[in-house]
Design an enzyme around this catalytic site. Structure first.
Site, mmCIF file in Angstrom:
data_model
loop_
_atom_site.group_PDB
_atom_site.id
_atom_site.type_symbol
_atom_site.label_atom_id
_atom_site.label_comp_id
_atom_site.label_asym_id
_atom_site.label_seq_id
_atom_site.Cartn_x
_atom_site.Cartn_y
_atom_site.Cartn_z
ATOM 1 N N ASP A 237 -16.773 -1.196 3.264
ATOM 2 C CA ASP A 237 -17.426 -2.025 4.281
ATOM 3 C C ASP A 237 -17.109 -3.513 4.153
ATOM 4 O O ASP A 237 -17.368 -4.278 5.073
ATOM 5 C CB ASP A 237 -18.952 -1.852 4.223
ATOM 6 C CG ASP A 237 -19.402 -0.469 4.661
ATOM 7 O OD1 ASP A 237 -18.631 0.187 5.386
ATOM 8 O OD2 ASP A 237 -20.501 -0.043 4.274
ATOM 9 N N ARG A 808 18.480 -18.350 -0.028
ATOM 10 C CA ARG A 808 17.493 -18.151 1.033
ATOM 11 C C ARG A 808 16.128 -17.721 0.491
ATOM 12 O O ARG A 808 15.505 -16.792 0.987
ATOM 13 C CB ARG A 808 18.002 -17.107 2.039
ATOM 14 C CG ARG A 808 19.262 -17.527 2.766
ATOM 15 C CD ARG A 808 19.993 -16.336 3.380
ATOM 16 N NE ARG A 808 19.133 -15.535 4.232
ATOM 17 C CZ ARG A 808 18.947 -15.741 5.539
ATOM 18 N NH1 ARG A 808 19.577 -16.741 6.130
ATOM 19 N NH2 ARG A 808 18.175 -14.946 6.244
#
Length: 853
Positions: A237, A808
């Protein structure tokens, strides 16, 4: 200071360090005997003889070192692995089960054993602790094998009335003392953790009573004089205050979204309205994030009851959606949804309302306990593993004066919070809702919850302007650049719709910068992006082309279409394209418009952001594949799989998938390795085949080494493993870029798009000069990224220094600090754990911090 105390403080100091100091060894993780490990000191051990002046010499005793602040001798360096000797840890799961609990149990067991401690399972939660006997059994390394991919809790959970009574806790204390256990890790919800704190506060009195009754000796009472408690929150939850995500929440969202996607197809076929009821008796997190992730028309949550005329508003909303051409309506209801008087709003009530007033074909689906089941997601496995490691560290560090703490997640960081502060705030939320103070309840849920709610309200409840005033129109273009990544479409949808709500004209550009140069541009309306949230790939098309060669054509089209701002969604090419646009401003005034880059790439290699849209989906794809491969190996026995993952030079996917799938090794570019390391890994697997676990999993990042290719490693393992194990290889390829985006990527992309457009609107107004837009400051071209606990805008020019352009990748990557966890959990004999240490914070401080995602 005693030597033992010094060892403990040093170990924790290393855990606390924010800087990973690399030793000459590679992927095997063993420090060289000719190196000295240096780390920042903890405040407690400041000014000791080992403290080194950072401006001093570059050598110590003739051995080269990096300029740092902390120096360790080899003996003390090695001693960290003996910290748990003479100690015992018990781990139990209590309350409702949650996917990812097994990952936490596995981590507690293996890290506990790594430190030399004895670790015990407590089966059936607190009931097992009270009953004792075979319910409390010592764990072994092999006993937690193959647990990662299992849902629920392998060691069982049960509601226990006995533990609520003092007599039950007395029996539990007796069972622990007799086994020498003074450290307890409790994985459960707020009720379970409250019970643990009560147990700890009574501990001295319980020992006294046991000793008086002759059930334990004075020596046993002395050895067990205090009890350490650390809690991990396992609850689907996400209803525990103090943590952004509880263990099990992400997996529950995966189950829900799988069902929503399946329902969507049948709803569109028949033009139906579906009302879906999800769990959340007191917390609407699952319902709220589901609504964002599927583009629901309406959501009902207990924290924010709808206005008194909600029936009229809902019916008008559904009618408008159908009028715009949509063939379905989705309404999400939390099981605890109420109106402002506290009266429950049920899924049947909503169905009857829609049928009666609108006559729509309407169906109700109550998901129930399916949300608790199934395989845990990659996020929950990694979260459980990280929290389990941190729990052991907290237990080893504990003293009689240390308050019971709960290990929590704040943004991208692990934090420790006082257990009862979190429990009290969770109770305060319930009290606020009972007292009808819903605004207060929403604030107590935290900024992350509130951010979700604000974005949902904008996208679902605010109607876009029908007409736009001539003086208020701004034109913003959005495009995708680089390789496709799941979640790109959700980011485009959010950007377009928030732009329209703000009264802007929004254009979409097809095929990236190439399309911008060729004029492949069209205006997008509200319905244009309908249903895009759950679709993978790139609906706009995407290419790796950079803008520099086409500045003249791009400038012409910016003028032709009156583009005043640009939202670029993509990977490293989007970032480098942004840098080129900044350079182009010197030559073309038309390029002097604000732009923002939203990182979206499976490689997760964009500087300025810890996470990229699409990486979570790719990670789950790899994880699912590894699960199936391990399952096949379990049948054949003595088999090792070498799996190649994507990522370019960035080892994020290989490392995190290795942690989530329980890999034996993960080869990456950022951590160089040699043939000796490969040999050590083979020997490690040979020894593993002598145990009851006769399977192996090795991950290799596609560009980790140009010579040690996947074929080379496969051939090496095949040759060296002859007669002991078989080897197989898999190259996962572009399947990692495909598929429907995960709930995390949908939600993350949606919020990033909304935040980017809000920034853009403000920046355009700020850049308006002499009847036109002129933006030439560094902060008018930014990357929007998540850094630790917050979403921040960073100028692309400032990120250049943080970038390794040849490979990169960012020069510093947070996830590298998690690699020691992978090695420890795979049973490598490494000397030190250098994962980030969670400092104890107060929950009030966390609440006033920056908003996380």
């Amino acid at each position: 200071m005693h030597k033992e105390e010094f060892h403990l403080k040093f170990f924790m100091c290393v855990i606390q360090s924010r800087e990973l100091v690399r030793t000459p060894r590679g992927t095997g993780g063993e420090a060289s005997t000719s190196s000295i490990l240096v780390q920042k000191p903890s405040p407690e051990i400041d000014n000791m003889k080992y403290l080194h002046d950072t401006d001093g010499p570059d050598t110590v005793n003739g051995i080269p070192i990096l300029k740092t602040e902390w120096i360790m001798t080899h003996e003390e360096h090695h001693a960290a692995k003996t910290l748990g000797i003479g100690k015992a840890i018990a781990v139990l799961t209590s309350g409702g089960d949650a996917q990812g609990m097994n990952a936490a149990v596995r981590a507690v067991v293996r890290v506990g054993i790594f430190t030399g401690a004895r670790v015990f399972f407590v089966h059936e939660g607190y009931q097992g602790l009270v009953d004792g006997g075979d319910n409390i059994r010592e764990a072994t390394w092999e006993s937690v094998s193959m647990m990662l991919q299992l849902g629920g809790t392998v060691i069982g959970s049960a509601r226990c009335k006995d533990f609520r009574e003092r007599e039950g806790r007395l029996r539990a204390a007796h069972n622990l003392v007799k086994r020498g256990i003074t450290n307890l890790c409790v994985i459960g919800g707020d009720g379970s953790l409250t019970g643990a704190d009560t147990f700890r506060s009574e501990w001295s009195d319980l020992l006294s009573d046991l000793q008086k009754a002759g059930k334990i000796t004075a020596e046993e009472a002395t050895k067990s004089s205090y009890l350490n408690i650390v809690g991990l929150v396992g609850s689907i939850d996400n209803d525990f205050c103090g943590t952004d995500m509880t263990i099990g929440t992400d997996s529950a969202l995966h189950r829900i979204i799988e069902i929503v996607d399946a329902i969507t197809t049948t709803a569109q076929s028949h033009q139906r309205t579906f009302v879906l009821e999800v769990m959340g008796r007191h917390c609407g997190y699952l319902a709220l994030v589901t609504s964002l992730s599927c583009g629901a028309d309406w959501v009902f949550i207990p924290e924010c009851p709808p206005d008194d005329d909600w029936e009229e508003h809902l019916c008008r909303r559904l009618t408008e959606t159908r009028t715009r051409g949509s063939r379905l309506n989705i309404i999400i209801v939390a099981e605890g949804a109420i109106d402002k008087t506290g009266k429950p709003i049920t899924s049947e009530d909503i169905k009857n309302l829609v049928v009666k007033r609108l006559g729509y074909d309407t169906r109700v689906t109550v998901l129930g306990h399916v949300q608790r089941g199934g395989t845990p997601s990659a996020f929950d496995r990694i979260l459980g593993s990280r929290m389990g490691v941190e729990a052991v560290m907290a237990l080893l560090e504990g003293t009689p004066d240390t308050p019971a703490c709960v290990v929590s997640l704040s943004g991208n960081q692990a934090v420790r919070l006082p257990l009862m502060e979190c429990v009290q705030m969770t109770k305060d939320v319930t009290k606020a809702m009972n007292d009808r103070k819903f605004d207060e309840a929403m604030k107590l849920r935290g900024r992350s919850f509130m951010n979700n709610w604000e974005v949902y309200k904008l996208l679902a409840h605010v109607r876009p302007p029908v007409t736009k005033g001539p003086g208020s129109i701004h034109t913003v273009a959005v495009m995708n650049v680089g390789a496709p990544a799941a979640g790109m479409n959700a980011a485009v949808r959010s950007t377009v719709r928030i732009g329209l709500i703000q009264g802007n004209r929004v254009l979409v550009v097809h095929d990236g910068f190439e399309g911008l140069a060729k004029g492949q541009i069209e205006e997008a309306g509200w319905s244009y992006v309908g249903g895009w949230t759950g679709q993978g790939g790139s609906k706009l098309g995407t290419k790796r082309t950079l803008p520099k060669k086409s500045f003249e054509q791009i400038s012409a089209n910016i003028t032709k279409f009156n583009i005043q701002g640009l939202v670029i969604i993509g990977g490293f090419e989007a970032y480098t394209g942004g840098l080129e646009l900044m350079e182009g401003r010197k030559l073309f005034d038309e390029l002097c418009i604000p732009f923002v880059v939203i990182p979206a790439t499976v490689s997760n290699n964009v500087p300025g952001s810890d996470f990229s849209v699409g990486a979570d989906t790719a990670l789950n794809t790899i994880c699912t594949t590894c699960d199936r491969i391990k399952q096949s190996a379990a049948g054949t026995k003595r088999r090792v799989f070498i799996i190649e993952t994507m990522g370019g030079y960035c080892g994020y996917l290989a490392t995190m998938a290795g942690l989530a799938a329980g890999a034996d090794a993960a080869y990456i570019f950022e951590e160089p390795f040699t043939i000796r390391d490969l040999q050590a890994n083979v020997e490690h697997l040979v020894q593993k085949m002598k145990t009851t676990v006769k399977r192996g999993l090795v991950l290799r990042n596609e560009k980790c080494n140009e010579n040690y290719t996947t074929d080379f490693i496969f051939n090496l393992y095949s040759e060296e493993g002859k007669g002991i194990f078989d080897s197989r290889k898999n190259v996962l390829g572009h399947m990692q870029q495909g598929g429907s985006p995960t709930p995390f990527d949908r939600n993350f992309a949606t919020k990033m798009g909304a935040k980017a457009m809000n920034w853009m609107s403000g920046k355009i107004k700020e850049s308006y000069r002499n009847g036109r837009i002129f933006a030439n400051t560094p902060d008018s071209g930014c990357v929007l990224g998540m850094r630790k606990r917050a979403l921040v805008f960073q100028p692309v020019t400032e990120l250049k220094e943080q970038t390794d352009f040849d490979h990169r990748i960012p020069k510093e990557q947070w996830w590298l600090k998690l690699r020691p966890i992978l090695k420890i959990l795979a049973k490598y004999e490494i000397d030190l754990d250098t994962t980030e240490h969670a400092h104890l914070e107060h929950i009030s401080r966390k609440r006033s911090g920056e908003a996380s995602i």
